[in-house]
Design an enzyme around this catalytic site. Structure first.
Site, PDB file in Angstrom:
ATOM      1  N   THR A  64       0.858  -1.171   0.000  1.00  0.00           N
ATOM      2  CA  THR A  64       0.000   0.000   0.000  1.00  0.00           C
ATOM      3  C   THR A  64       0.901   1.229   0.000  1.00  0.00           C
ATOM      4  OG1 THR A  64      -1.882   1.049   1.085  1.00  0.00           O
ATOM      5  CG2 THR A  64      -0.266  -0.015   2.533  1.00  0.00           C
ATOM      6  N   LYS A  68       4.034   1.476  -3.545  1.00  0.00           N
ATOM      7  CA  LYS A  68       3.627   0.834  -4.799  1.00  0.00           C
ATOM      8  C   LYS A  68       4.602   1.102  -5.944  1.00  0.00           C
ATOM      9  CE  LYS A  68      -1.305   0.612  -3.742  1.00  0.00           C
ATOM     10  NZ  LYS A  68      -2.683   0.870  -4.225  1.00  0.00           N
ATOM     11  N   ASN A  89       0.988  -3.471  -6.444  1.00  0.00           N
ATOM     12  CA  ASN A  89       0.383  -3.660  -5.121  1.00  0.00           C
ATOM     13  C   ASN A  89       0.455  -5.122  -4.676  1.00  0.00           C
ATOM     14  OD1 ASN A  89      -1.648  -4.845  -6.733  1.00  0.00           O
ATOM     15  ND2 ASN A  89      -3.259  -4.213  -5.308  1.00  0.00           N
ATOM     16  N   ASP A 105      -5.279  -3.845  -8.402  1.00  0.00           N
ATOM     17  CA  ASP A 105      -6.261  -2.771  -8.241  1.00  0.00           C
ATOM     18  C   ASP A 105      -7.067  -2.578  -9.524  1.00  0.00           C
ATOM     19  OD1 ASP A 105      -5.685  -2.059  -5.594  1.00  0.00           O
ATOM     20  OD2 ASP A 105      -4.068  -0.699  -6.205  1.00  0.00           O
ATOM     21  N   GLY A 128     -10.711  13.782  -9.438  1.00  0.00           N
ATOM     22  CA  GLY A 128      -9.385  13.670  -8.837  1.00  0.00           C
ATOM     23  C   GLY A 128      -8.344  13.210  -9.839  1.00  0.00           C
ATOM     24  N   GLY A 130      -4.983  11.732  -8.542  1.00  0.00           N
ATOM     25  CA  GLY A 130      -3.872  11.126  -7.816  1.00  0.00           C
ATOM     26  C   GLY A 130      -3.540   9.742  -8.343  1.00  0.00           C
ATOM     27  N   TYR A 217     -13.768   3.873   1.712  1.00  0.00           N
ATOM     28  CA  TYR A 217     -14.571   2.883   2.447  1.00  0.00           C
ATOM     29  C   TYR A 217     -14.686   3.196   3.933  1.00  0.00           C
ATOM     30  CZ  TYR A 217     -10.019   0.786   3.672  1.00  0.00           C
ATOM     31  OH  TYR A 217      -8.728   0.582   4.122  1.00  0.00           O
ATOM     32  N   GLY A 238     -15.485   1.548  -1.905  1.00  0.00           N
ATOM     33  CA  GLY A 238     -14.095   1.179  -1.727  1.00  0.00           C
ATOM     34  C   GLY A 238     -13.904  -0.222  -1.182  1.00  0.00           C
TER      35      GLY A 238
END
Length: 276
Positions: A64, A68, A89, A105, A128, A130, A217, A238
């Site tokens: 995490t 990564k 991951n 993912d 977003g 990111g 989540y 999530g």
């Protein structure tokens, strides 16, 4: 009972990771006696030493933030999926001692959407820009047949998303975050922003929206997800992503079919325990 096979999640901070609950539940359901799954708080500086210290009892690692990308130079190879977003991951430690990296993912996102009946969409919006947004674009490369509009706050983020789009073969259009209300009209909206960022958009949810995939989540539901669900439209959360990517990790590390329902129940229980 002697431990014969080990796996763990690494990151910093990692104390609230639900991965141990998910993986341990899978091991129990699969009767994998002697398998253990732990968590270790490891930052980028400590990662090389940790990986070098792994012996043949180790089956795999979950990575995490912020590891990564940092893990990649320490591996013997990575999958095309991981290479597409420069993020690993999952590490599988093979019997002949190789360290192989993958990214679950991206297929986890696709699987979570498919579970809710979303197989293909004509267009999509991403809130977003990111690290999670690049994974979202990679997932959309598989299921979106038309343009993806990314709503971002800065020119630098806009350039990043255009770059990911070109690399992944996705037609990325850029819009300013101030226009994020417009995103909610897309057939599929993927929210990749931190807690609280989309709360102000909840009041702008259309009366008959498409599908929302909110990668958060905890806390859940977000204000946006709650308002979306109230319309009766589809919401993917999530935890759905977390479970589906963990299912793929378990399968890679054990070679067995992972118990999706058992892992989801374990994740829900662990999340409820953390929230109280």
């Amino acid at each position: 009972m002697s431990i014969t096979r080990r796996a763990a999640v690494l990151g910093s901070p990692v104390a609230h990771s639900l991965s141990p609950a998910l993986h341990s539940a899978a091991y129990a359901a699969l009767d994998l006696e002697g398998w253990s799954y732990d968590r270790f708080d490891v930052d980028e500086a400590a990662l090389p030493g940790f990986v070098d210290g792994l012996d043949r009892s180790w089956a795999g690692l979950s990575l995490t933030m912020p590891l990564k990308r940092a893990i990649i130079p320490l591996l013997d190879g990575i999958s095309d999926t991981a290479a597409s977003v420069e993020a690993v991951n999952t590490v599988v430690l093979t019997e002949d001692g190789r360290r192989l990296g993958d990214n679950t993912d991206i297929p986890g996102m696709v699987a979570a959407l498919r579970e809710r009946g979303v197989e293909k969409v004509e267009s999509a919006a991403v809130l977003g820009a990111g690290a999670t947004a690049s994974s979202a674009l990679a997932a959309l490369a598989e299921i979106c047949t038309g343009p993806v509009t990314a709503y971002v706050r800065s020119a630098a983020r806009a350039d990043e998303m255009r770059g990911w789009g070109a690399r992944l073969g996705v037609d990325v259009r850029i819009a300013d975050w101030a226009e994020a209300d417009e995103a909610l009209r897309a057939p599929l909206v993927i929210a990749t922003t931190p807690t609280g960022t989309t709360d102000a958009l909840a009041g702008a949810v259309p009366s008959a929206p498409g599908t929302l995939f909110d990668v958060l989540y905890d806390p859940w539901p977000t204000a946006l997800a709650s308002r979306w669900a109230a319309t009766g439209a589809g919401v993917v959360g999530g935890l759905d992503l977390l479970v589906h990517q963990a299912v793929l990790q378990v399968e890679q590390m054990t070679g067995l079919d992972a118990p999706l329902a058992v892992m989801r129940a374990a994740g829900e229980a662990a999340l409820a325990a953390q929230s109280h």
